[in-house]
Design a protein around this motif. Sequence first.
Motif, short mmCIF file in Angstrom:
data_model
loop_
_atom_site.label_atom_id
_atom_site.label_comp_id
_atom_site.label_asym_id
_atom_site.label_seq_id
_atom_site.Cartn_x
_atom_site.Cartn_y
_atom_site.Cartn_z
N TYR A 3 0.83 -1.20 0.00
CA TYR A 3 0.00 0.00 0.00
C TYR A 3 0.86 1.25 0.00
CZ TYR A 3 -4.15 -2.74 1.03
OH TYR A 3 -5.20 -3.62 0.95
N ILE A 4 0.40 2.25 -0.70
CA ILE A 4 1.06 3.55 -0.69
C ILE A 4 0.43 4.37 0.43
CG2 ILE A 4 1.40 5.70 -1.97
CD1 ILE A 4 3.03 3.41 -3.06
N THR A 5 1.25 4.74 1.40
CA THR A 5 0.76 5.55 2.51
C THR A 5 0.75 7.03 2.09
OG1 THR A 5 2.97 5.91 3.42
CG2 THR A 5 1.77 3.94 4.18
N THR A 6 0.12 7.84 2.89
CA THR A 6 0.09 9.27 2.59
C THR A 6 1.49 9.86 2.64
OG1 THR A 6 -0.42 9.76 4.90
CG2 THR A 6 -2.27 9.64 3.38
N ASP A 7 2.34 9.36 3.54
CA ASP A 7 3.71 9.85 3.64
C ASP A 7 4.52 9.53 2.39
OD1 ASP A 7 3.30 10.93 6.15
OD2 ASP A 7 3.98 9.13 7.19
N ILE A 8 4.35 8.32 1.86
CA ILE A 8 5.07 7.93 0.65
C ILE A 8 4.59 8.76 -0.54
CG2 ILE A 8 5.50 6.06 -1.00
CD1 ILE A 8 5.36 4.12 1.39
N ALA A 9 3.29 8.90 -0.68
CA ALA A 9 2.74 9.70 -1.78
C ALA A 9 3.25 11.13 -1.71
CB ALA A 9 1.21 9.66 -1.75
N LYS A 10 3.29 11.68 -0.51
CA LYS A 10 3.77 13.05 -0.32
C LYS A 10 5.25 13.15 -0.66
CE LYS A 10 3.83 16.65 3.24
NZ LYS A 10 3.49 16.93 4.64
N ARG A 13 5.67 13.15 -4.50
CA ARG A 13 5.31 14.46 -5.07
C ARG A 13 6.36 15.52 -4.74
NH1 ARG A 13 0.24 12.77 -3.06
NH2 ARG A 13 0.45 14.21 -1.31
N ARG A 14 6.87 15.48 -3.51
CA ARG A 14 7.87 16.46 -3.08
C ARG A 14 9.18 16.29 -3.85
NH1 ARG A 14 8.30 17.13 2.94
NH2 ARG A 14 6.78 18.74 2.53
N LYS A 15 9.65 15.04 -3.99
CA LYS A 15 10.90 14.81 -4.72
C LYS A 15 10.74 15.22 -6.18
CE LYS A 15 14.60 11.67 -5.82
NZ LYS A 15 15.26 10.41 -5.59
N ARG A 16 9.60 14.90 -6.77
CA ARG A 16 9.35 15.28 -8.16
C ARG A 16 9.41 16.80 -8.31
NH1 ARG A 16 4.94 16.65 -11.27
NH2 ARG A 16 3.40 16.19 -9.68
N SER A 43 -2.62 8.38 -2.26
CA SER A 43 -2.34 7.48 -1.14
C SER A 43 -3.47 6.48 -0.95
CB SER A 43 -2.15 8.28 0.14
OG SER A 43 -3.31 9.02 0.43
N GLY A 44 -3.12 5.34 -0.36
CA GLY A 44 -4.09 4.30 -0.08
C GLY A 44 -4.26 3.30 -1.20
N SER A 45 -3.47 3.43 -2.27
CA SER A 45 -3.58 2.54 -3.41
C SER A 45 -2.74 1.29 -3.20
CB SER A 45 -3.11 3.24 -4.68
OG SER A 45 -3.88 4.37 -4.93
N LYS A 46 -3.23 0.19 -3.75
CA LYS A 46 -2.48 -1.07 -3.73
C LYS A 46 -1.60 -1.12 -4.97
CE LYS A 46 -5.40 -4.62 -1.72
NZ LYS A 46 -6.10 -5.86 -2.03
N ILE A 55 9.87 2.33 -6.44
CA ILE A 55 9.56 3.63 -5.82
C ILE A 55 10.51 3.90 -4.65
CG2 ILE A 55 7.84 4.89 -4.46
CD1 ILE A 55 5.75 3.34 -6.13
N THR A 56 10.68 2.93 -3.78
CA THR A 56 11.54 3.15 -2.61
C THR A 56 12.98 3.36 -3.03
OG1 THR A 56 11.69 0.75 -2.27
CG2 THR A 56 10.05 1.95 -0.97
N ASN A 57 13.44 2.66 -4.07
CA ASN A 57 14.80 2.88 -4.56
C ASN A 57 14.93 4.29 -5.14
OD1 ASN A 57 15.64 0.31 -3.88
ND2 ASN A 57 15.29 -0.53 -5.90
N TRP A 58 13.94 4.74 -5.88
CA TRP A 58 13.97 6.08 -6.46
C TRP A 58 13.97 7.16 -5.37
CZ3 TRP A 58 10.28 10.15 -6.86
CH2 TRP A 58 10.62 11.15 -7.77
N LEU A 59 13.15 6.94 -4.34
CA LEU A 59 13.09 7.91 -3.25
C LEU A 59 14.41 7.97 -2.49
CD1 LEU A 59 9.52 7.34 -1.81
CD2 LEU A 59 10.37 9.40 -2.93
N ALA A 60 15.05 6.83 -2.30
CA ALA A 60 16.30 6.79 -1.53
C ALA A 60 17.48 7.31 -2.33
CB ALA A 60 16.57 5.35 -1.08
N LYS A 61 17.41 7.26 -3.64
CA LYS A 61 18.51 7.71 -4.50
C LYS A 61 18.71 9.21 -4.31
CE LYS A 61 19.78 7.90 -9.35
NZ LYS A 61 19.31 7.73 -10.71
N ASP A 62 19.95 9.61 -4.19
CA ASP A 62 20.35 11.01 -4.03
C ASP A 62 20.03 11.60 -2.66
OD1 ASP A 62 21.20 10.96 -6.71
OD2 ASP A 62 19.24 11.61 -7.41
#
Length: 63
Positions: A3-10, A13-16, A43-46, A55-62
């Motif tokens: 599941y995509i939590t609100t924190d992950i979705a945010k 969007r913020r990194k983008r 958020s809340g999507s499966k 997604i997690t790899n992209w978020l952690a990169k840089d």
Amino acid sequence: MNYITTDIAKAIRRKRADLGLTKKQVYTQLNISFKTYKKIETSGSKIKSSVYQKITNWLAKDY
């Protein structure tokens, strides 16, 4: 399935926004479809585990 939590979705969007990327640039980098990316920014999507990993790899990169 994950599941995509609100924190992950945010964070996505913020990194983008921080990188000045369009949605198309992000989903192309992640190698996913636009439909899947749309679900991710809501958020809340499966999503599949493989997409969640991308997604997690992209978020952690840089950071």
